[in-house]
Design an enzyme around this catalytic site. Structure first.
Site, PDB file in Angstrom:
ATOM      1  N   LYS A 193       0.839  -1.209   0.000  1.00 56.22           N
ATOM      2  CA  LYS A 193       0.000   0.000   0.000  1.00 56.22           C
ATOM      3  C   LYS A 193       0.867   1.250   0.000  1.00 56.22           C
ATOM      4  O   LYS A 193       1.802   1.367   0.784  1.00 56.22           O
ATOM      5  CB  LYS A 193      -0.864  -0.016   1.263  1.00 56.22           C
ATOM      6  CG  LYS A 193      -1.732   1.200   1.470  1.00 56.22           C
ATOM      7  CD  LYS A 193      -2.668   0.945   2.646  1.00 56.22           C
ATOM      8  CE  LYS A 193      -3.021   2.202   3.382  1.00 56.22           C
ATOM      9  NZ  LYS A 193      -3.770   1.943   4.604  1.00 56.22           N
ATOM     10  N   ASP A 220      -7.020  -5.178   9.895  1.00 51.48           N
ATOM     11  CA  ASP A 220      -6.390  -3.853   9.961  1.00 51.48           C
ATOM     12  C   ASP A 220      -6.581  -3.286  11.367  1.00 51.48           C
ATOM     13  O   ASP A 220      -7.439  -3.757  12.107  1.00 51.48           O
ATOM     14  CB  ASP A 220      -7.012  -2.915   8.910  1.00 51.48           C
ATOM     15  CG  ASP A 220      -6.045  -1.813   8.484  1.00 51.48           C
ATOM     16  OD1 ASP A 220      -4.955  -1.697   9.086  1.00 51.48           O
ATOM     17  OD2 ASP A 220      -6.376  -1.066   7.540  1.00 51.48           O
TER      18      ASP A 220
HETATM   19  C1  R5P Z   1      -3.519   3.224   8.018  1.00 53.14           C
HETATM   20  O1  R5P Z   1      -2.299   3.210   7.979  1.00 53.14           O
HETATM   21  C2  R5P Z   1      -4.342   2.356   8.903  1.00 53.14           C
HETATM   22  O2  R5P Z   1      -3.685   1.187   9.280  1.00 53.14           O
HETATM   23  C3  R5P Z   1      -5.664   2.016   8.256  1.00 53.14           C
HETATM   24  O3  R5P Z   1      -5.435   1.195   7.132  1.00 53.14           O
HETATM   25  C4  R5P Z   1      -6.386   3.256   7.832  1.00 53.14           C
HETATM   26  O4  R5P Z   1      -6.439   4.164   8.889  1.00 53.14           O
HETATM   27  C5  R5P Z   1      -7.768   2.933   7.354  1.00 53.14           C
HETATM   28  O5  R5P Z   1      -8.372   4.120   6.951  1.00 53.14           O
HETATM   29  P1  R5P Z   1      -9.546   4.129   5.909  1.00 53.14           P
HETATM   30  O6  R5P Z   1     -10.628   3.223   6.435  1.00 53.14           O
HETATM   31  O7  R5P Z   1      -9.991   5.564   5.881  1.00 53.14           O
HETATM   32  O8  R5P Z   1      -9.028   3.690   4.590  1.00 53.14           O
END
Ligand code: R5P
Length: 295
Positions: A193, A220
């Protein structure tokens, strides 16, 4: 030990107190007409270890301020030790200066908690242990980090995802998917990512993963807009995964997140109760209580 559930974590604070075999003594709270918080701690904190249970979402600024007010008050009332149990710590993602002049808000929050008199900070699934290692030496506050991922994986194992493939949306979370895979048993991988530092828009690619005909779980730390998770879920569905669960520790769920995940094809969406939402089916109360017993 006195457990004081703050206004943001009444239910979780009470459950933690029950598991510790002590009474929960909630802080009294109301809002003044102008939006400021009024807080009053229970009596008897003098000479005690005081555990303040207060998550900091939704409404991170107000909840952080409430936490600071409670911590300073506990110290003023001569608590022996102040433990801030903050299941979700707001601002923890702003832990690096990518663009010149950007605030290291995570560092600011640690400094504020420390100056309010917090001795120990307990956080579930901190965004980055690596950043903590850089920033913690600037402060005397002790930071305890716990991971809810094994608890989530055990729940999934019992709810139809035994043998599922475990994935994380970025390489930084390799450890958590390894831990999940030890429980689910289906192997693990991660997406690559990258994020545009100006727009925040992520790009995600998954390499060398064969999920065709398999169940998969994406783990996550946070689901906020749902964009990251939706991209991951859709990618796996497009590659032929039969069922995909979207699992996170902290369900921030901004407007539109649920729809995004549904449209991406998520078969199950689940989170812990670090933030109170209908998706918080997995409790972190045992995890936290067990750690507090060892303090
Ligand atoms: C980012 O580095 C975090 O680990 C999450 O992937 C992120 O905060 C998710 O955010 P969203 O749901 O807005 O894509």
């Amino acid at each position: 030990m006195i457990v004081i559930p703050g206004p943001a974590s009444k239910e979780l604070g009470e459950t933690i107190a029950t598991k510790l075999g002590v009474c929960a003594n909630p802080a009294e709270h109301r809002l003044f007409p102008d939006g400021e918080s009024y807080l009053r701690l229970p009596t008897g904190v003098e000479g005690e270890t005081v555990v303040l249970v207060q998550t900091t979402a939704p409404d991170p600024d107000r909840k952080t301020m409430q936490l600071l007010i409670m911590a300073k008050t506990a110290k003023d009332l001569e608590a022996r030790r102040v433990v801030a149990c903050v299941p979700y710590l707001a601002y923890m993602r702003q832990d690096k200066r990518f663009l010149e002049g950007e605030a290291l808000s995570f560092d600011v929050v640690l400094g504020l908690l420390e100056s309010a008199g917090v001795d120990d900070l307990l956080v579930v699934d901190l965004h980055s242990e690596e950043s903590l290692a850089d920033i913690q030496p600037r402060h005397s506050i002790r930071v305890h980090t716990l991971s809810a991922i094994p608890v989530i994986a055990r729940y999934l194992k019992e709810h139809g995802y035994d043998g599922a493939y475990s994935l994380s949306p970025d390489a930084g979370r390799k450890d958590i998917v390894e831990a999940a895979s030890d429980i689910l048993g289906g192997g693990f991988a991660f997406f690559e990512k990258t994020r545009d530092r100006h727009t925040g828009e992520p790009t995600m690619k998954v390499k060398d993963v064969d999920v065709k005909g398999k169940k998969a779980v994406v783990f996550d730390d946070i689901i906020s807009s749902g964009g990251t998770m939706a991209r991951a879920v859709k990618g796996l569905k497009d590659q032929g995964a039969t069922r995909v669960a979207a699992a996170c520790t902290h369900a921030l769920f901004m407007p539109g997140a649920e729809e995004r995940l549904k449209e991406a094809g998520a078969d199950l969406v689940l989170a812990t109760d670090t933030v109170e939402t209908p998706y918080g089916v997995v409790s972190v109360a045992d995890l936290i209580a067990d750690h507090l017993k060892g303090l």
